[in-house]
Design an enzyme around this catalytic site. Structure first.
Site, PDB file in Angstrom:
ATOM      1  N   ARG A  21     -52.586  78.099  15.012  1.00  0.00           N
ATOM      2  CA  ARG A  21     -53.841  78.142  15.086  1.00  0.00           C
ATOM      3  C   ARG A  21     -54.318  79.283  16.189  1.00  0.00           C
ATOM      4  NH1 ARG A  21     -55.481  71.666  14.788  1.00  0.00           N
ATOM      5  NH2 ARG A  21     -55.174  71.470  12.620  1.00  0.00           N
ATOM      6  N   GLU A  33     -48.461  77.297   6.481  1.00  0.00           N
ATOM      7  CA  GLU A  33     -48.849  76.360   5.670  1.00  0.00           C
ATOM      8  C   GLU A  33     -47.795  76.052   4.541  1.00  0.00           C
ATOM      9  OE1 GLU A  33     -51.695  75.186   4.987  1.00  0.00           O
ATOM     10  OE2 GLU A  33     -52.475  75.809   6.903  1.00  0.00           O
ATOM     11  N   LEU A  76     -35.282  71.705   5.626  1.00  0.00           N
ATOM     12  CA  LEU A  76     -36.529  71.432   5.192  1.00  0.00           C
ATOM     13  C   LEU A  76     -36.778  70.829   3.773  1.00  0.00           C
ATOM     14  CD1 LEU A  76     -38.571  74.236   6.679  1.00  0.00           C
ATOM     15  CD2 LEU A  76     -38.956  72.023   7.078  1.00  0.00           C
ATOM     16  N   TYR A 116     -54.989  75.232  -2.783  1.00  0.00           N
ATOM     17  CA  TYR A 116     -55.139  74.699  -1.412  1.00  0.00           C
ATOM     18  C   TYR A 116     -54.651  75.570  -0.315  1.00  0.00           C
ATOM     19  CZ  TYR A 116     -53.499  73.127   3.035  1.00  0.00           C
ATOM     20  OH  TYR A 116     -53.253  72.958   4.468  1.00  0.00           O
ATOM     21  N   ASP A 134     -56.623  69.125   0.492  1.00  0.00           N
ATOM     22  CA  ASP A 134     -55.216  68.573   0.305  1.00  0.00           C
ATOM     23  C   ASP A 134     -55.387  67.214   0.365  1.00  0.00           C
ATOM     24  OD1 ASP A 134     -56.188  68.100   2.969  1.00  0.00           O
ATOM     25  OD2 ASP A 134     -54.250  68.987   3.994  1.00  0.00           O
ATOM     26  N   CYS A 188     -57.890  59.258   9.975  1.00  0.00           N
ATOM     27  CA  CYS A 188     -58.264  58.648   8.774  1.00  0.00           C
ATOM     28  C   CYS A 188     -56.964  58.487   8.140  1.00  0.00           C
ATOM     29  CB  CYS A 188     -59.200  59.277   7.861  1.00  0.00           C
ATOM     30  SG  CYS A 188     -59.958  58.336   6.541  1.00  0.00           S
ATOM     31  N   CYS A 195     -60.593  53.592  12.542  1.00  0.00           N
ATOM     32  CA  CYS A 195     -61.953  53.559  12.283  1.00  0.00           C
ATOM     33  C   CYS A 195     -62.893  53.927  13.356  1.00  0.00           C
ATOM     34  CB  CYS A 195     -62.466  52.867  11.227  1.00  0.00           C
ATOM     35  SG  CYS A 195     -61.429  52.605   9.660  1.00  0.00           S
TER      36      CYS A 195
END
Length: 348
Positions: A21, A33, A76, A116, A134, A188, A195
């Site tokens: 990021r 990704e 992986l 995606y 996704d 979530c 919540c």
């Protein structure tokens, strides 16, 4: 306040600190990704740093040997991801003159990149307004808007994609996509979501109707088949034997011990007898079984591998076109192997 504003405001206060990021480099974003497609962030971080260290740019990846790429990917799983990365890097060098493509359509044309991933790269690297839908997107949207259309149906995929594209902040697409990913990953969540900490708390229909646990909905059940793998560790004066998996089966391109596969569990003598017309029996005559280790069950997405490691002595019959490679035992770690093979040897 609009959905996207609530979401991005929450994200700016709570975002996870992740290395990919901190860059606009499409190559590094692409690698992250692909790694995270089937891998948790905690595990993926180490692999990301290692992969970038070995292959710092598209050219380095394109020029690498496939075995080197697979060795770097070892552990992986879902190794087609690594092979597709390698293939796509060569495409970028040949078709795009070594420059990572900058349009959604061109990015989508690369092998191993779906809707995606193309949306994620194009929004993160180039600021293009494409929603990266996704599993996190499906879960958040299904609950907030109480959508009961199955997410694995053609209708559901279209419905969720349209809604996500309507909601995305066209001026801040990268922040929107990253925020949705973080919200789904940290708040979530599939089970026991937090919540009370969710920015959508007051607008979530599933929360107000007590249907959180029912959403999202999937219509298809995955069937799992059993496969029985009997691996023979045959040692001869400090050497052993490997073969490279090919075809369109699991672990393509990886190395493993000589193998006999059966459709059901068998005693070792029956396993050997069942393989009389196989490559194994053409190349090896078992003289002695030294030890048989307890079986290991290895779960993949659509199959369950029950694997047994067998220490044996055997005569090797060298035939033309043999799939087996005789190597020094000390060289074993130089070859890319599956996680299952790693587990078998740690189980010895």
């Amino acid at each position: 306040m609009e959905f996207s504003d609530l979401l991005i405001d929450w994200y700016l206060e709570n975002k996870r600190d992740l290395p990919w990021r901190e860059t606009k480099d499409p190559y590094k974003i692409w690698i992250s990704e692909i790694i995270l497609q089937q891998t948790r962030v905690a595990q993926g971080l180490e692999y990301y740093h290692n992969f970038i260290e070995h292959f710092p740019n598209v050219q380095a990846l394109a020029e690498a040997d496939e075995e080197e790429v697979l060795k770097c990917w070892q552990g992986l799983g879902y190794y087609s991801r690594a092979r597709n990365l390698h293939f796509a890097a060569k495409t970028i060098m040949e078709k795009f003159n070594g420059e990572f493509p900058q349009t959604h359509k061109e990015i989508l044309s690369l092998k191993g990149i779906g809707e995606y991933t193309a949306a994620a790269i194009s929004s993160f690297a180039f600021g293009l307004p494409h929603a990266a839908v996704d599993g996190n997107f499906y879960r958040v949207l299904a609950r907030v808007f109480e959508i009961e259309t199955p997410i694995d149906s053609t209708k559901g995929k279209a419905e969720f994609s349209t809604l996500a594209q309507e909601l995305i902040d066209k001026q801040r697409p990268a922040l929107f996509n990253q925020a949705m990913m973080d919200l789904g990953a940290t708040v979530c969540t599939p089970s026991t979501p937090s919540c009370e900490a969710c920015p959508m708390h007051d607008m979530c229909l599933a929360l107000s109707h007590h249907t959180i646990g029912n959403l999202p909905i999937k219509s298809k059940k995955i069937s799992t088949k059993n496969r029985y793998f009997y691996y023979f560790h045959i040692v001869d004066n400090g050497t052993t034997f490997l073969h490279r998996r090919d075809g369109n089966d699991i672990w393509k391109g990886l190395y493993e011990l000589p193998l006999i596969e059966t459709t059901q569990a068998m005693e070792i003598d029956d396993v050997i007898a069942s393989a009389k017309n196989s490559d194994f029996s053409k190349s090896f005559t078992i003289k002695q079984i030294d030890q048989t280790y307890p079986s290991i069950t290895h779960i993949l997405s659509h199959q369950r591998i029950i694997a047994t490691l067998i220490e044996a002595k055997a005569d090797y019959i060298e035939i033309e076109g043999s799939p087996y490679k005789q190597i020094n035992e000390k060289e074993f770690d130089n070859y890319p192997i599956s996680r299952l093979t790693e587990l078998l040897f740690s189980h010895e």
